[in-house]
Design an enzyme around this catalytic site. Structure first.
Site, PDB file in Angstrom:
ATOM      1  N   TYR A  53      21.309  25.341  54.990  1.00  0.00           N
ATOM      2  CA  TYR A  53      22.638  24.800  55.301  1.00  0.00           C
ATOM      3  C   TYR A  53      23.136  23.960  54.127  1.00  0.00           C
ATOM      4  CZ  TYR A  53      24.022  26.027  60.010  1.00  0.00           C
ATOM      5  OH  TYR A  53      24.484  26.698  61.098  1.00  0.00           O
ATOM      6  N   GLU A  55      26.750  22.585  53.897  1.00  0.00           N
ATOM      7  CA  GLU A  55      28.159  22.214  54.066  1.00  0.00           C
ATOM      8  C   GLU A  55      28.604  21.256  52.974  1.00  0.00           C
ATOM      9  OE1 GLU A  55      26.126  22.446  56.724  1.00  0.00           O
ATOM     10  OE2 GLU A  55      27.280  22.779  58.567  1.00  0.00           O
ATOM     11  N   ASP A 200      47.040  38.704  45.959  1.00  0.00           N
ATOM     12  CA  ASP A 200      45.795  39.126  46.610  1.00  0.00           C
ATOM     13  C   ASP A 200      45.240  40.281  45.779  1.00  0.00           C
ATOM     14  OD1 ASP A 200      43.872  40.370  48.140  1.00  0.00           O
ATOM     15  OD2 ASP A 200      44.969  40.194  50.027  1.00  0.00           O
ATOM     16  N   THR A 227      38.527  39.736  47.623  1.00  0.00           N
ATOM     17  CA  THR A 227      37.190  40.010  48.119  1.00  0.00           C
ATOM     18  C   THR A 227      36.312  40.156  46.872  1.00  0.00           C
ATOM     19  OG1 THR A 227      37.674  42.365  48.097  1.00  0.00           O
ATOM     20  CG2 THR A 227      37.876  41.245  50.211  1.00  0.00           C
ATOM     21  N   LYS A 230      34.663  45.028  46.378  1.00  0.00           N
ATOM     22  CA  LYS A 230      35.312  46.331  46.179  1.00  0.00           C
ATOM     23  C   LYS A 230      35.085  46.765  44.728  1.00  0.00           C
ATOM     24  CE  LYS A 230      38.693  45.698  49.885  1.00  0.00           C
ATOM     25  NZ  LYS A 230      38.898  44.307  50.295  1.00  0.00           N
ATOM     26  N   ARG A 236      29.555  41.583  49.956  1.00  0.00           N
ATOM     27  CA  ARG A 236      30.676  41.407  50.863  1.00  0.00           C
ATOM     28  C   ARG A 236      31.039  39.915  50.911  1.00  0.00           C
ATOM     29  NH1 ARG A 236      32.950  44.950  53.844  1.00  0.00           N
ATOM     30  NH2 ARG A 236      31.772  46.494  52.725  1.00  0.00           N
TER      31      ARG A 236
HETATM   32  N1  DSN Z   1      39.384  47.121  54.795  1.00  0.00           N
HETATM   33  C1  DSN Z   1      39.899  46.871  53.484  1.00  0.00           C
HETATM   34  C2  DSN Z   1      40.282  48.125  52.778  1.00  0.00           C
HETATM   35  O1  DSN Z   1      39.667  49.130  53.039  1.00  0.00           O
HETATM   36  O2  DSN Z   1      41.185  48.121  51.982  1.00  0.00           O
HETATM   37  C3  DSN Z   1      41.031  45.923  53.478  1.00  0.00           C
HETATM   38  O3  DSN Z   1      40.839  44.956  54.426  1.00  0.00           O
END
Ligand code: DSN
Length: 418
Positions: A53, A55, A200, A227, A230, A236
């Site tokens: 933990y 925080e 974003d 994120t 990707k 993730r």
């Molecule tokens: N699920 C993601 C995507 O596939 O683009 C976006 O949230």
């Protein structure tokens, strides 16, 4: 990857994981938001950091024993800042949606307005779709494309909407848009109406890091959310980057913790640090440029075959194809046919879609995962041809699957990513 303890102690669960490992190895992964992470990233994710933990933030925690977690989070922050040219980075968001929600909490009061991209024109649920709880708290106004065949955004309409709605945030970014945005136009409009500019970058973070796409910070954007899993090829998770304002960065930190989250997932933060380190390596520039080259190779085939692509093609890692107009089948059938052939992608709404989200007109796919496997232009073009044959029902899925398997076996997931 070996799972000796899991295999012995929980064979049922092990079987499910082993099945997924096989599926990922034998099929072709074309979902544009997916990728294969390195073994080093997986090792960090599987480390004992999950036990801890923490925080708070480095040097300011609410629990003891933070000597090593502080090192981990500080490394992740330093690397993230270097990668994107940010003055501040918050690496604790658990995912992209969480990062966007924290960003809204940091910058807005209830009732404030956000100008964001329409979901059906490529935006994201968290950019203000009515199905999200966000729309109960904030007011969302939308912009979209002026020309669906070229992908040109209607910046005049955006300016008019901004002057009328006086948004606190002008939000750029997308999950299904294949062109570069005119970042200068976003920043100009934001400054004209006194809004904060946010991009974003979830889908294209790896392209920006690998210099295969422009960096919105170079055009004066105030903030970026993303994120990390990707094109950036990390675990993730999510992240919020602030270009220069310490005041905004402090608001972001407070919104993430204690505003929205509890203990940070330090094993994921460690894995983010590893992925950012990999993205800082010169080889990542080659990877990012190859992603775009592979998309272009697919685009060329679809153009030759007279297939309708939204925005007329792609400048990035993804293509949005109109299956209904091009092949006379809906997105659900197209997804299912290709799935049976071992090609995984997703059905997707297209702008001005006449069909429903559960069976829309489009399919969305891209090249980040294929590129990690070492696919280049020739194989990408071969996959595009194969997709056309399957969608036009000139080749049945079983025959196509053999070809897919041969391609996949010729390009195994590299050992350091398996
Ligand atoms: N699920 C993601 C995507 O596939 O683009 C976006 O949230």
């Amino acid at each position: 990857m070996e799972f000796p303890f899991l295999e012995k102690e929980d064979p049922e669960l092990f079987a499910a994981i082993a099945g997924e490992e096989k599926r990922q190895a034998e099929g072709l992964e074309l979902i544009p938001s997916e990728n294969y992470v390195s073994r080093a990233v997986k090792e960090a994710m599987a480390s004992s950091l999950t036990n801890k933990y923490s925080e708070g933030y480095p040097g300011k925690r609410y629990y003891g024993g933070q000597e090593f977690t502080d090192q981990v989070e500080t490394l992740a922050i330093l690397r993230a800042k270097k990668l994107f040219g940010a003055a501040y980075a918050n690496v604790q968001p658990l995912g992209g949606a969480n990062a966007n929600i924290a960003m809204y909490m940091a910058l807005l009061s209830p009732g404030d307005t956000v100008l964001g991209m329409d979901l059906s024109h490529g935006g994201h649920l968290t950019h203000g779709h009515p199905v999200t709880y966000l729309t109960k708290i904030f007011n969302f106004v939308r912009y979209g494309m002026k020309n669906i065949e070229t992908g040109e955004i209607d910046y005049d309409d955006m300016r008019r909407a901004a002057k009328e709605a006086r948004p606190k945030i002008i939000l750029a970014g997308f999950s299904a848009y294949p062109r570069e945005l005119d970042y200068g136009a976003f920043v100009d409009i934001a400054r004209e109406v006194g809004a904060i500019s946010v991009m974003d970058i979830a889908h294209i973070a790896g392209l920006i890091a690998g210099k295969a796409a422009k960096n919105p910070f170079d055009f004066g954007f105030d903030l970026m959310t993303t994120t990390t899993h990707k094109t950036l090829r990390g675990p993730r998770g999510g992240m919020i980057l602030t270009r220069e304002s310490e005041e905004i960065a402090k608001r972001v930190d407070k919104a993430v913790f204690p505003g929205l989250q509890g203990g940070p997932h330090m094993h994921q933060i460690a894995a983010k640090a590893v992925a950012f380190g990999e993205a800082l390596h010169p080889s990542f520039v080659r990877y990012a440029k190859q992603i775009v080259a592979n998309t272009k190779a697919m685009e060329r085939v679809f153009k030759e075959e007279g297939v309708r692509m939204i925005a007329g093609g792609s400048d990035n890692h993804l293509i949005l194809l109109d299956a209904w107009t091009s092949f006379g089948i809906g997105g659900a059938e197209a997804e299912s046919l290709l799935d049976r052939a071992g090609i995984t992608l997703n059905k997707n709404m297209i702008a001005n879609d006449t069909r429903k989200p559960i069976d829309p007109s489009g399919i969305r796919f891209g090249t980040p995962a294929l590129t990690t496997r070492g696919f280049r232009e020739a194989e990408s073009a071969q996959i595009a041809h194969l997709m056309c044959e399957v969608l036009a029902k000139k080749k049945d899925a079983t025959t196509a699957k053999e070809e897919v398997k041969t391609l996949a076996l010729a390009h195994p997931i590299p050992e350091s990513f398996a």
